[in-house]
Design a protein around this motif. Sequence first.
Motif, PDB file in Angstrom:
ATOM      1  N   GLY A 165      23.538  -1.817  -2.989  1.00  0.00           N
ATOM      2  CA  GLY A 165      23.226  -2.718  -4.095  1.00  0.00           C
ATOM      3  C   GLY A 165      22.422  -2.069  -5.194  1.00  0.00           C
ATOM      4  O   GLY A 165      22.762  -1.011  -5.705  1.00  0.00           O
ATOM      5  N   GLU A 166      21.337  -2.765  -5.574  1.00  0.00           N
ATOM      6  CA  GLU A 166      20.542  -2.320  -6.721  1.00  0.00           C
ATOM      7  C   GLU A 166      19.728  -1.070  -6.422  1.00  0.00           C
ATOM      8  O   GLU A 166      19.139  -0.492  -7.329  1.00  0.00           O
ATOM      9  CB  GLU A 166      19.560  -3.440  -7.109  1.00  0.00           C
ATOM     10  N   MET A 167      19.623  -0.694  -5.158  1.00  0.00           N
ATOM     11  CA  MET A 167      18.720   0.415  -4.814  1.00  0.00           C
ATOM     12  C   MET A 167      19.254   1.719  -5.378  1.00  0.00           C
ATOM     13  O   MET A 167      20.228   2.260  -4.873  1.00  0.00           O
ATOM     14  CB  MET A 167      18.581   0.542  -3.293  1.00  0.00           C
ATOM     15  N   ASN A 168      18.652   2.212  -6.438  1.00  0.00           N
ATOM     16  CA  ASN A 168      19.120   3.473  -6.976  1.00  0.00           C
ATOM     17  C   ASN A 168      18.142   4.593  -6.632  1.00  0.00           C
ATOM     18  O   ASN A 168      17.126   4.392  -5.964  1.00  0.00           O
ATOM     19  CB  ASN A 168      19.317   3.366  -8.487  1.00  0.00           C
ATOM     20  N   TYR A 169      18.459   5.778  -7.134  1.00  0.00           N
ATOM     21  CA  TYR A 169      17.649   6.978  -6.840  1.00  0.00           C
ATOM     22  C   TYR A 169      16.169   6.756  -7.176  1.00  0.00           C
ATOM     23  O   TYR A 169      15.282   7.104  -6.419  1.00  0.00           O
ATOM     24  CB  TYR A 169      18.245   8.129  -7.649  1.00  0.00           C
ATOM     25  N   GLY A 170      15.918   6.130  -8.325  1.00  0.00           N
ATOM     26  CA  GLY A 170      14.531   5.969  -8.772  1.00  0.00           C
ATOM     27  C   GLY A 170      13.705   5.131  -7.814  1.00  0.00           C
ATOM     28  O   GLY A 170      12.534   5.443  -7.558  1.00  0.00           O
ATOM     29  N   PHE A 171      14.287   4.036  -7.306  1.00  0.00           N
ATOM     30  CA  PHE A 171      13.500   3.189  -6.395  1.00  0.00           C
ATOM     31  C   PHE A 171      13.217   3.925  -5.095  1.00  0.00           C
ATOM     32  O   PHE A 171      12.108   3.865  -4.559  1.00  0.00           O
ATOM     33  CB  PHE A 171      14.245   1.868  -6.127  1.00  0.00           C
ATOM     34  N   HIS A 172      14.226   4.653  -4.595  1.00  0.00           N
ATOM     35  CA  HIS A 172      13.977   5.446  -3.390  1.00  0.00           C
ATOM     36  C   HIS A 172      12.833   6.432  -3.652  1.00  0.00           C
ATOM     37  O   HIS A 172      11.958   6.636  -2.810  1.00  0.00           O
ATOM     38  CB  HIS A 172      15.245   6.218  -2.995  1.00  0.00           C
ATOM     39  N   LEU A 173      12.883   7.017  -4.849  1.00  0.00           N
ATOM     40  CA  LEU A 173      11.827   7.969  -5.198  1.00  0.00           C
ATOM     41  C   LEU A 173      10.467   7.292  -5.098  1.00  0.00           C
ATOM     42  O   LEU A 173       9.532   7.807  -4.480  1.00  0.00           O
ATOM     43  CB  LEU A 173      12.076   8.479  -6.627  1.00  0.00           C
ATOM     44  N   ALA A 174      10.366   6.101  -5.685  1.00  0.00           N
ATOM     45  CA  ALA A 174       9.080   5.392  -5.678  1.00  0.00           C
ATOM     46  C   ALA A 174       8.649   5.063  -4.248  1.00  0.00           C
ATOM     47  O   ALA A 174       7.493   5.272  -3.865  1.00  0.00           O
ATOM     48  CB  ALA A 174       9.197   4.125  -6.507  1.00  0.00           C
ATOM     49  N   HIS A 175       9.582   4.569  -3.431  1.00  0.00           N
ATOM     50  CA  HIS A 175       9.201   4.148  -2.083  1.00  0.00           C
ATOM     51  C   HIS A 175       8.726   5.335  -1.262  1.00  0.00           C
ATOM     52  O   HIS A 175       7.762   5.229  -0.507  1.00  0.00           O
ATOM     53  CB  HIS A 175      10.380   3.456  -1.387  1.00  0.00           C
ATOM     54  N   HIS A 176       9.419   6.447  -1.417  1.00  0.00           N
ATOM     55  CA  HIS A 176       9.016   7.581  -0.583  1.00  0.00           C
ATOM     56  C   HIS A 176       7.782   8.278  -1.133  1.00  0.00           C
ATOM     57  O   HIS A 176       7.052   8.905  -0.383  1.00  0.00           O
ATOM     58  CB  HIS A 176      10.206   8.526  -0.381  1.00  0.00           C
ATOM     59  N   MET A 177       7.556   8.124  -2.449  1.00  0.00           N
ATOM     60  CA  MET A 177       6.269   8.612  -2.955  1.00  0.00           C
ATOM     61  C   MET A 177       5.142   7.779  -2.348  1.00  0.00           C
ATOM     62  O   MET A 177       4.080   8.308  -1.978  1.00  0.00           O
ATOM     63  CB  MET A 177       6.219   8.524  -4.488  1.00  0.00           C
ATOM     64  N   ALA A 178       5.389   6.472  -2.243  1.00  0.00           N
ATOM     65  CA  ALA A 178       4.368   5.615  -1.635  1.00  0.00           C
ATOM     66  C   ALA A 178       4.111   6.053  -0.196  1.00  0.00           C
ATOM     67  O   ALA A 178       2.954   6.173   0.249  1.00  0.00           O
ATOM     68  CB  ALA A 178       4.823   4.161  -1.680  1.00  0.00           C
ATOM     69  N   LEU A 179       5.195   6.347   0.512  1.00  0.00           N
ATOM     70  CA  LEU A 179       5.048   6.797   1.897  1.00  0.00           C
ATOM     71  C   LEU A 179       4.262   8.114   1.949  1.00  0.00           C
ATOM     72  O   LEU A 179       3.380   8.304   2.796  1.00  0.00           O
ATOM     73  CB  LEU A 179       6.443   6.961   2.508  1.00  0.00           C
ATOM     74  N   GLY A 180       4.595   9.002   1.018  1.00  0.00           N
ATOM     75  CA  GLY A 180       3.886  10.276   0.998  1.00  0.00           C
ATOM     76  C   GLY A 180       2.414  10.102   0.692  1.00  0.00           C
ATOM     77  O   GLY A 180       1.546  10.719   1.336  1.00  0.00           O
ATOM     78  N   LEU A 181       2.089   9.269  -0.290  1.00  0.00           N
ATOM     79  CA  LEU A 181       0.683   9.040  -0.629  1.00  0.00           C
ATOM     80  C   LEU A 181      -0.080   8.489   0.561  1.00  0.00           C
ATOM     81  O   LEU A 181      -1.244   8.806   0.788  1.00  0.00           O
ATOM     82  CB  LEU A 181       0.567   8.050  -1.797  1.00  0.00           C
ATOM     83  N   LEU A 182       0.622   7.646   1.322  1.00  0.00           N
ATOM     84  CA  LEU A 182      -0.039   7.008   2.461  1.00  0.00           C
ATOM     85  C   LEU A 182      -0.491   8.049   3.481  1.00  0.00           C
ATOM     86  O   LEU A 182      -1.510   7.891   4.150  1.00  0.00           O
ATOM     87  CB  LEU A 182       0.955   6.025   3.090  1.00  0.00           C
ATOM     88  N   PHE A 183       0.306   9.120   3.602  1.00  0.00           N
ATOM     89  CA  PHE A 183      -0.052  10.190   4.552  1.00  0.00           C
ATOM     90  C   PHE A 183      -0.348  11.477   3.789  1.00  0.00           C
ATOM     91  O   PHE A 183       0.092  12.544   4.182  1.00  0.00           O
ATOM     92  CB  PHE A 183       1.103  10.407   5.531  1.00  0.00           C
ATOM     93  N   LEU A 184      -1.072  11.358   2.696  1.00  0.00           N
ATOM     94  CA  LEU A 184      -1.278  12.496   1.792  1.00  0.00           C
ATOM     95  C   LEU A 184      -1.888  13.676   2.556  1.00  0.00           C
ATOM     96  O   LEU A 184      -2.956  13.567   3.162  1.00  0.00           O
ATOM     97  CB  LEU A 184      -2.193  12.070   0.641  1.00  0.00           C
ATOM     98  N   GLY A 185      -1.186  14.808   2.518  1.00  0.00           N
ATOM     99  CA  GLY A 185      -1.715  16.000   3.180  1.00  0.00           C
ATOM    100  C   GLY A 185      -1.934  15.805   4.663  1.00  0.00           C
ATOM    101  O   GLY A 185      -2.843  16.397   5.248  1.00  0.00           O
ATOM    102  N   GLY A 186      -1.091  14.967   5.277  1.00  0.00           N
ATOM    103  CA  GLY A 186      -1.247  14.757   6.719  1.00  0.00           C
ATOM    104  C   GLY A 186      -2.560  14.066   7.044  1.00  0.00           C
ATOM    105  O   GLY A 186      -3.153  14.300   8.094  1.00  0.00           O
ATOM    106  N   GLY A 187      -3.027  13.214   6.113  1.00  0.00           N
ATOM    107  CA  GLY A 187      -4.259  12.477   6.397  1.00  0.00           C
ATOM    108  C   GLY A 187      -5.504  13.251   6.028  1.00  0.00           C
ATOM    109  O   GLY A 187      -6.612  12.792   6.267  1.00  0.00           O
ATOM    110  N   ARG A 188      -5.346  14.442   5.427  1.00  0.00           N
ATOM    111  CA  ARG A 188      -6.548  15.202   5.085  1.00  0.00           C
ATOM    112  C   ARG A 188      -6.973  14.977   3.643  1.00  0.00           C
ATOM    113  O   ARG A 188      -8.096  15.278   3.277  1.00  0.00           O
ATOM    114  CB  ARG A 188      -6.301  16.701   5.300  1.00  0.00           C
ATOM    115  N   TYR A 189      -6.064  14.453   2.832  1.00  0.00           N
ATOM    116  CA  TYR A 189      -6.372  14.309   1.412  1.00  0.00           C
ATOM    117  C   TYR A 189      -6.394  12.854   1.027  1.00  0.00           C
ATOM    118  O   TYR A 189      -5.781  12.008   1.671  1.00  0.00           O
ATOM    119  CB  TYR A 189      -5.331  15.059   0.569  1.00  0.00           C
TER     120      TYR A 189
END
Length: 1952
Positions: free
Chosen positions: A1556-1580
């Motif tokens: 559906g509406e899920m395009n590249y940009g939204f995936h980018l945003a969601h996985h950036m959110a996931l990355g921020l959540l575990f920034l640097g493996g929890g060290r940053y």
Amino acid sequence: MSDHSDERATMIAAGDLQEFAPRGREHCRRHPSALTLQLRRLQPASELCSSDGAAGLVGSLREVTIHERQRESWQLRKGVSDVGEEVDYDEELYVASNMVIWSKGSKNQASTVYKAFTVDSPVLQALWCDFTIPQEKSEKSDVSDSDEIVEKCICILQNSCINVHSIEGKDYIAALPFQVANVWPTKYGLLFERSSSSHEVPPSPPREPLPTMFSMLHPLDEITPLVCKSGAGVFGSARVQYVADYTLRIVFLNAEPSIVMTYDTVQSLHTVWALRRVKPEEQNTVLKFSEQMGTPQHVATSSSLTAHLRSLSKGDSPVGSPFQNYSSIHSQSRSVSSPSMQSRSPSISNMAALSRSHSPALGVHSFSGVQRFNFSSNAQSPKRHSITHSPNSTSSDSFLIPETEPIVPELCIDHLWTETVTNMREKNSQASKVFITTDLCGQKFLCFLVESQLQLRCVKFQESNDKSQLIFGSVTNIQAKDAAPVQGIDTLLVLEGSGNLVLYSGVVRVGKVFIPGLPAPSLTMSNQMPRPSTPLDSVSTPSKPLNKHLGPLEEGVLLSPVPELRDSSKLHDSTYVEDCTFQQLGTFIHALRDPVHNRVTLELSNNTMVRITIPEIATSELVKRCLQGIKAILPKEIAVQMLVKWYNAYNAPGGPSYHSEWNLFVTCLMNMMGYNTERLSWTRNLDFEGSLSPVIAPKKARPSETGSDEDWEYLLSSDYHRNFESHPVAKALRLDPLKASAPKDDFSQSLSLDSSTLLFTHIPAIFFVLHLIYEELKLNSLMGEGIRSLVVLLVQLARDLKLEAYIDYYYRDYPALVKTSRQSCIIDQVQTGFMHHPSFFSAEPPSIFQWLSSCLKGEGVQPYPYLPGICERSKLVVVSVALYILGDESAVSNEASHYLYKITSGQRKQQIEQDDNRCSFRHSTSVSSLAEKLVIWMTNVGFTLRDLESLPFGVALPIRDAIYYCREQPASDWPEAVCLLIGRQDLSKQACEGNLQKGKSSVGPVLSSDIPSGTESEEDEDGMNDMNEEVMSLIWSEDLRVQEVRRLLQSARPVRVNVVQMPEASDHEYIEEKENRLLQLCQRTMALPVGRGMFTLFSYHPVPTEQLPIPKLNLTGRAPPRNTTVDLNSGNIDVPPNMACWASFHNGVAAGLKIAPASQIDSAWIVYNKPKIAELANEYAGFLMALGLNGHLTKLATLNIHDYLTKGHEMTSIGLLLGVSAAKLGTMDMAITRLLSIHIPALLPPTSTELDVPHNVQVAAVIGIGLVYQGTAHRHTAEVLLAEIGRPPGPEMEYCTDRESYSLASGLALGMVCLGHGSNLIGMSDLNVPEQLYQYMVGGHRRFQAGMHREKHKSPSYQIKEGDTINVDVTCPGATLALAMIYLKTNNRSIADWLQAPDTMYLLDFVKPEFLLLRTLARCLILWDDILPNSKWVNSNVPQIIRENSISLHATELPSSEDLSLETLAQAHVYIIAGACLSLGFRFAGSENLAAFKCLYKYATDFLKCLSAPTASITGHYNLETCLSVLLLSLAMVMAGSGNLKVLQLCRFMHKKTGGEMNYGFHLAHHMALGLLFLGGGRYSLSTSNSSIAALLCALYPHFPVHSTDNRYHLQALRHLYVLAAEPRLLTPVDVDSNTPCYALIEVTYKGTQWYAEATEELMAPTLLPELHLLKQIRVKGPRYWELLIDLSKGTNHLKSILSKGGVLYVKLRAGQLSYKEDPMGWRSLLAQTVTHRNSEARAFKPEAISAFTSDPALFSFADYFCKPTVNMGQKQEILDLFSSILYECVTQENPEMLPTYIAIDQAVRRLERREMSETFELWQIKLVLEFFSSRSHQERMSRNPNRGLFMNSEFLPVMKCTIDNTLDRWLQAGGDVSLHSYLSGQPTEESQLSMLACFLIYHSVPTPGQLAAGGLEGSTNFSELLLKFKQLNMPVRALLRLAPLLLGNPQSMVL
């Protein structure tokens, strides 16, 4: 020939004869090069001689070897270890043709080749040199040496250049602009002597000669001329000028003191100069001086010289004289600035080039980089040379404007001393050898050998009192053929013309050196010639001949400067004779070379070399101490003589063994005092003592002598001489008459002293010094043997000097050694009058224990005498007790004089100053209590734990007590040494790692994950395998969320394409369907790398020899059930072109961001990673950008950057420009600005050629400008960027596509440049920045374009019709965000009101709903302090009209309304709320604020529901998805690094949605959110500083790309700028014993703010800390771990450095505690167990249980051996129980170091009970312990905190005290009173009672009989009188009670 026997009488045996050959020669022979062949042909003659070749052959070969030898040379020096500690080996630098070999090794360490260098042309010289690199500090502090790095280098001089190789591996090549005659290493760098060619005699036109000496302070610096400052004299007044006198030759150069010795070939005089840095005024003088002489004749020296140096090509220099003519130079100086410059050398490694090129040498208007040293190119026209060859054609204009800057001199020489002009001018010649030597008393001499006259001239010199200059004395000449210093023992070796080796100390002759294995010249003589006098004669009448020899020698030493001249006549005739004898013998010494420490090489006449060792002056510690003390107290001349005599006695051939060294010393010393040692009775007494028996053996064998007493020295040495003599006949002859004469001596006569001997008058001084040394040795429990030896000597001297108090004192210390039999005294009264009684001599013996005891009791104390440098321990103990017990803080400050007085022999002032400097107290560290002061002071003076262990336990107790206090509450910023001393390994390890340089990353070993095991091999290429599992498993221990994140973010494996085949679909359609599905999934796969980069941020240290592994981006799929591969390249469906190119860029960034900033990477490694295949270029571009973000790109050489940019690869340019800018954030670096400007047309001059720069590269360059100028408010940049936001499209196609992203970039860049400056933008008011931005934001009439680019924009675009209004769709986002950043956190209401969302329907229609998000965000960021984490605040941002009419997010059916556009309202509503939520995310980024999290989570779930609600179509799916993504990012920002589970679930839910509406940009945003959540493996985590918010705005810009190549609104590369906002905030406790991460309780205290008061919260670490500026302090809390406080009020740097190095905080478990992992509730700790059965504490403690308490192996073994019961114990059981309870107490009290003290006290008391105390040493200690615990200072400390203390909760001490009291009282009853009475009345006591009596006297501090008599105690009748009279004797009452019966005359005791 009697002279020879005298010479042999004082022979010194040299040790360790070894054949010597330079190590390098052997290596050269094996070295594979052309040289080997030559060396084979020319083998050294010595090897060939062995074969029986004819003599002629040997002769011819010998000539060859001589020729060969000339080409090799070598030098040796004392080994220097890398760390800098003492090492005992030699280093050798060997040069042969074009090889240099550096080897290390010694006689007991095999020598190894350390480095070998081969260069292109023959090596002229090789040397070691240390260069200092001044560190660029904020303030230029050239004065302090602390901030200089020393580079240890080796320099190799060739014909035209000099190679410098540093130990770290940097190589430099410096070209030389002239022929060099010699290079000298100095303290500052290198010194060159220019070789002056013969025809450079002053030419006909008078002009300044060119300088002849030059300096080079670093291989990358300019070679500059040396300046000379000569005093008034030849030149008239003192003047400063270049050293241009070619008659001056350097003959010697020394670094410490920094002096140069030169020889003037015309005047034949040697001169000494001080070498120092030039002062600025001298530089100016020289430069002005050279400019004033402006006439054409006098060419300006500096400019012409400069021109010459700079223009001389390498090609010129060897041909003829390089200085043909000035005119030629000047005509050439035009060509200097020609573009064909040669850089310094292409082969400099890039790191070296970068390190130095930006720091011109201490910056005296010097110039940097390449222009620094240009040779003009070699291709100069020969024509020009020929024209300008005649001097007349000098073009006059060339000097009016010299084009070159003058070279500024850097070093200067100051005239110090010139030798006096001798009358034999013609005989003086240049010194062939110069060295500096020190004599035995520390006086320094500069010695130079003038070979033509066979003289060694010695000049004494010393520092002036203010240390500013050197003062030279008179010259002494010593006849010498060669000489060499022996630094190890402060002497020098002289080779006399006769071939004898003689040792001198300074100018005092010590004696001949005998070399075993080489015949001594005098012996060979005596064998061949009949002796004129037999030894018998010289012995039987010794007074005459010996005086003849000794007299002149002594006088020579004291008066005549030429001690050897007395036999110079003899010397001349004897040399010839000896020479001829030697020629036949074949070996004699003809030169000395390579002296190192105490080793020296002798060159023998047969071309071999041997290396010998000159023996030490003393080996036993005790003798060294005594010699030192005596040397310090005697006048210098006498001290030297005393040491010379001792040295001769000690080092005679066949000298004493180590054991009998002390006995020899005593004999020698007493002889020098005038004793007749043969007759002394105590040597006989010594027979009965075990300890000194070896002394007797040599005494017995020694024949008695007759004659006068002055002969003792001769006899003493002749005794050794006799051992060496070969003739038994001579022995017999000499012995008999001597034996016969012995009985004549009367005993009493011989015991009188001979007052004419050397040390007789100084006996009292020497005695007192030896007594102080005795007291000093008492403070070292390892020196017991030495003390006993010393006491015997002291008693003898004390008796002879009639010092009753001292004798009594020694008796009390060593009752068994000191028998009280009073032997008749042997110094008569008359003689005592001659003695020199020094002022410091005291009648009462100074006693260190007594002094401490008085301190503890609080009585007044006298200053304690001490010898500086010798009694350092006494000083330390006295000062520390004064500080800690008396509480006098001034004791450790500079003047320690109240408690100490120094004893010196005259050189008083100087010593005091030195001393104070050493002990000065640094106030830098935080000091609160006395204990802390004491501990810090002790480490500053270098006191360590080992020293503490060797202190006696009573003396050490106050120090241990202080340490115990400090251990409880240390400060976190103490230096490592302090933490070691107080036994906090956790802190010392922390401090130690803090001191490591950043480069040497210490994180590695502690927190590095292990290499994944084989089980993970199938998933090991996902790029996430280098994470630190150990720490992550501690942070998230209860579930597997980390594995889940890895699964969600991996992009290296094929995806599952799950499509069910419908029955009606054909196979072909099915395949297409599968591929379409895969295309959808790939949109998600391509978005993953950005998130992965966040997750693995800075987690890896690359190996410099391997490429960085970049996981491949896998865009294929697998379809179940058969697992068939699905591929997009099959051609069945249309795939967008270049779809994956940005994805692979992101993949490269993600891989590069794994590299931690602390890794060691250099330019070469970056280039080495460049891929071979073109497909991977995008990944490499990303990799470059990542290196910029983690700061490594600054190491990439400019050359390579240029190289990459010229390739024209768009992605590489983007990555490189952004990376370089990020690395130079906020520096305004000019080089980078130039680099960026080329890519921005607006920054180029209007006339420049239009460069075709790709649009995306322009965007990247604009952002780059913003980064480089971040926060600088640079006007020009801001002006250009402001204009660029509204850049109109050009007439052709340029600037027409993707204009939005360019405008946004300009806005973001403008915001960065003026970041947070708000209204106070200095000097920009005329630009009207805010108004202009407002116009860009809301639209309006375009203003006329000002500035230089107006020409470009005259004609409108042919493509886009915009008219003359602003296109708001393009300019609004950039302008809005620029306003937000400029006014960030300023709370500026007026600007914020501009950004208010419109509140009428009409206005709402004018604004894109998306822009409302940005406006709301901008408004909230400006009103930073108003943001509140609740939904009420969020909704308050929505205008009323929307709130009333909009659909709520939950509504199910639509309200009906005619006049309002529902769609507009709904969209405005969601975007405004998203904007407010995003600002909430920024405000609480990285804070894990619970309220913010709940608020955002509520909105996120609302949006999710909204998506599935029927009303979603009105708002639009796309809009809702955008808002949801924004909310997810906001949540992730708030919870950054925390790995929050609820957010993770949201992210996972979004990960699953792919259709559906899920395009590249939204995936980018969601996985950036996931990355921020575990920034640097929890060290940053994220920071909320201005710069971080700017970076996050770029990275999280809330408009996401539609497909993977979409850069229309926002350049994708900017998504990675989040790195600039990440900061390490994880604190990981690491157990210091096991070195593993663990849990620890941490208490964090927040500073108070306007929202909350000061608060503390407890966290279980490892945990992310809040932002540091919010915190006041952090504490590691007990009870399990030792407490530790990090105080942030003093600054956050300490904690920042801990966090940046991986957040490792070392903690140490307390005894008996288990870690939280093993024992979560704390029920298993040992103290918890013991509480339950408290009753029988000692028995309940099982030795096995000790392992829970401590990890100390020593305690384990103690428990094992001393506390475990065995089978048949008997009465040992009681001791075992005692040991067990002592051990238990020490361990639970956390002071195991007290264990030895407990045991020592117990053993001493047991010994006393058995009456076996032969020395009272331990009793003194127990007494001190008891006095310490009853001292007032200790009582006060205990009252302050009662539960702390060393022995406090035990009954041990009272029991011990009681036992001692009882034992002594029992002795008193059992007959001890009789001996006590006889002691007090002065009668002799019986032998058996002596030791117990001494114990009693010490323990009860009974005064001496002398003091009692003085107190008038005889007539006392009752106890009260006694009390009064004893008041001033400071005797305790309990002792008085025991003495009273004796004193009052009634026998029954009063105690019992």
